[in-house]
Design a protein around this motif. Sequence first.
Motif, PDB file in Angstrom:
ATOM      1  N   ASP A   1       0.966  -1.123   0.123  1.00  0.00           N
ATOM      2  CA  ASP A   1       0.129   0.147   0.046  1.00  0.00           C
ATOM      3  C   ASP A   1       0.822   1.372   0.091  1.00  0.00           C
ATOM      4  O   ASP A   1       0.786   2.235  -0.976  1.00  0.00           O
ATOM      5  CB  ASP A   1      -0.771  -0.026   1.155  1.00  0.00           C
ATOM      6  CG  ASP A   1      -1.802   1.080   1.267  1.00  0.00           C
ATOM      7  OD1 ASP A   1      -1.846   1.938   0.273  1.00  0.00           O
ATOM      8  OD2 ASP A   1      -2.294   1.349   2.315  1.00  0.00           O
ATOM      9  N   SER A   2       1.867   1.236   0.887  1.00  0.00           N
ATOM     10  CA  SER A   2       2.841   2.464   0.948  1.00  0.00           C
ATOM     11  C   SER A   2       3.201   2.850  -0.285  1.00  0.00           C
ATOM     12  O   SER A   2       3.451   3.955  -0.598  1.00  0.00           O
ATOM     13  CB  SER A   2       3.616   2.186   2.236  1.00  0.00           C
ATOM     14  OG  SER A   2       3.126   1.971   3.515  1.00  0.00           O
TER      15      SER A   2
ATOM     16  N   SER B   1       2.452   1.905  -3.218  1.00  0.00           N
ATOM     17  CA  SER B   1       1.635   2.100  -4.418  1.00  0.00           C
ATOM     18  C   SER B   1       1.291   3.751  -4.486  1.00  0.00           C
ATOM     19  O   SER B   1       0.449   3.830  -5.599  1.00  0.00           O
ATOM     20  CB  SER B   1       0.368   1.521  -4.093  1.00  0.00           C
ATOM     21  OG  SER B   1      -0.409   1.865  -3.115  1.00  0.00           O
ATOM     22  N   LEU B   2       1.512   4.677  -3.757  1.00  0.00           N
ATOM     23  CA  LEU B   2       1.354   5.942  -3.866  1.00  0.00           C
ATOM     24  C   LEU B   2       2.263   6.667  -4.774  1.00  0.00           C
ATOM     25  O   LEU B   2       3.578   6.366  -5.023  1.00  0.00           O
ATOM     26  CB  LEU B   2       1.573   6.646  -2.330  1.00  0.00           C
ATOM     27  CG  LEU B   2       0.763   8.066  -2.312  1.00  0.00           C
ATOM     28  CD1 LEU B   2      -0.668   7.647  -2.360  1.00  0.00           C
ATOM     29  CD2 LEU B   2       0.952   8.723  -1.072  1.00  0.00           C
TER      30      LEU B   2
ATOM     31  N   ILE C   1       4.021  -4.819  -7.245  1.00  0.00           N
ATOM     32  CA  ILE C   1       2.788  -4.854  -6.373  1.00  0.00           C
ATOM     33  C   ILE C   1       1.618  -5.603  -6.895  1.00  0.00           C
ATOM     34  O   ILE C   1       1.115  -6.038  -5.968  1.00  0.00           O
ATOM     35  CB  ILE C   1       2.470  -3.166  -6.123  1.00  0.00           C
ATOM     36  CG1 ILE C   1       3.646  -2.497  -5.359  1.00  0.00           C
ATOM     37  CG2 ILE C   1       1.188  -2.985  -5.499  1.00  0.00           C
ATOM     38  CD1 ILE C   1       3.432  -1.080  -5.239  1.00  0.00           C
ATOM     39  N   ASP C   2       1.381  -4.972  -7.858  1.00  0.00           N
ATOM     40  CA  ASP C   2       0.253  -5.964  -8.798  1.00  0.00           C
ATOM     41  C   ASP C   2       0.365  -7.363  -8.628  1.00  0.00           C
ATOM     42  O   ASP C   2      -0.542  -8.001  -8.300  1.00  0.00           O
ATOM     43  CB  ASP C   2       0.264  -5.284 -10.187  1.00  0.00           C
ATOM     44  CG  ASP C   2      -1.001  -5.445 -10.862  1.00  0.00           C
ATOM     45  OD1 ASP C   2      -1.975  -6.356 -10.219  1.00  0.00           O
ATOM     46  OD2 ASP C   2      -1.686  -5.048 -11.779  1.00  0.00           O
TER      47      ASP C   2
ATOM     48  N   PHE D   1      -0.191  -8.773  -5.167  1.00  0.00           N
ATOM     49  CA  PHE D   1      -1.725  -8.846  -4.748  1.00  0.00           C
ATOM     50  C   PHE D   1      -2.339 -10.086  -5.546  1.00  0.00           C
ATOM     51  O   PHE D   1      -3.134 -10.723  -4.842  1.00  0.00           O
ATOM     52  CB  PHE D   1      -2.217  -7.623  -5.046  1.00  0.00           C
ATOM     53  CG  PHE D   1      -2.251  -6.639  -4.038  1.00  0.00           C
ATOM     54  CD1 PHE D   1      -2.829  -7.093  -2.722  1.00  0.00           C
ATOM     55  CD2 PHE D   1      -1.677  -5.356  -4.299  1.00  0.00           C
ATOM     56  CE1 PHE D   1      -2.586  -6.120  -1.673  1.00  0.00           C
ATOM     57  CE2 PHE D   1      -1.552  -4.440  -3.023  1.00  0.00           C
ATOM     58  CZ  PHE D   1      -2.148  -5.001  -1.569  1.00  0.00           C
TER      59      PHE D   1
END
Lengths: 200, 200
Positions: free
Chosen positions: B105-106, B108-109, B120-121, B124
């Motif tokens: 999450d962190s 992904s900004l 990241i993708d 998940f």
Amino acid sequence: MPVRKIDEGQLLDRLTEVFRLYGYEGASLSRISEATGLKRASLYHRFPGGKKEMAEAVLQRADTWFVSHILVPLTEPGEPSDRVHEMANRLSDFYGGGHHSCLLDSLSLGDEDVAIRQHIDRSFTAWLGALVGVARESGLSPATAKLRAEEALVRIQGALVMARATGETQPFLRVLQNLPELLTLDSEKPKPKTKRSNKS
Amino acid sequence: MPVRKIDEGQLLDRLTEVFRLYGYEGASLSRISEATGLKRASLYHRFPGGKKEMAEAVLQRADTWFVSHILVPLTEPGEPSDRVHEMANRLSDFYGGGHHSCLLDSLSLGDEDVAIRQHIDRSFTAWLGALVGVARESGLSPATAKLRAEEALVRIQGALVMARATGETQPFLRVLQNLPELLTLDSEKPKPKTKRSNKS
DNA sequence: GTCTATAGCTTGATAGAC
DNA sequence: GTCTATCAAGCTATAGAC
């Protein structure tokens, strides 16, 4: 040139988008300048307190808008499940159908100012309180209403995170669909769109 | 001084924490240097590719750890609901009982590197796949299994966001408790801890 | 493998012309 | 109200001593 190149509302809109996309540290004055069309010095004319004041103005504006357009309508007359359904529609617009992440989430990263953290905390608390309100009006017990309201916020925020990470907005739209059932006691049963059982 | 002040594992642990707390842009080399005890130049000796390489190393390590400690155990023999229950316990440790936010999450900004976004993708997606797996093994249909798995990720991520914003970890712990019921068909009913009805 | 020192750019913020 | 020009401080990254 004593003329405003951009009015307060549009300026805050652009600022909001930059903070939403990049967070506080990532929202550099260069990016802000590019997004608003105003040079650094002009931004400081509008916000003497600098970036910190910009962030707080953006939070304040988002808060005001959210309360009047989302939370207040939630307290007006009508069936609780209908009101929650309307809120879901407004939330879909507010978050661009799941494509926009949440400003409160983006600004909650890092140390940042105490005022900012408190503002975020208060905004979530207000949102939670409004959800507890409808949930109770629908007939749920105080304890259950609080559980359901927290669960609703959890699902909304989580779905926005997943959308940002994967680009997939269906979970967000599903969360919105399920809000009436989650937050009220007397909402009709989910649509049986398929005849297949849940068993494999 | 041809001696390592800090071994690879500890170094990556510290790096992970900085990226988790501040995101990519907020994770300055100054903060990293302070957190690891290594000067800038030493960090570049370990990671010639600079900050980008550090972030990818941190993501890679988190991914490897997560797969072997969380996802692989999810595929081992035993009742699906028991396996999910165990995963919940491991997740509680992994996220410090809700006090640690999610690295994915962190990071992904913001814009950031394409490689990072893809990593990241993929992480998940792998997580989702594993959850779909147990859900199907428990007897849920493919479609329902996918819905439930997405819902589980949504709740976990959302609860972590709410914890970061409000400091409240109870919703996260509740999400973990409810995972077996959410992800499996045959888990026992929730404990009736109170005699009061849900009606107010 | 770690360090000091430094390069060069970007940051947040200000001064002063128009 | 906006701009150009500028500042000190921060940033990422590199060179070279030990």
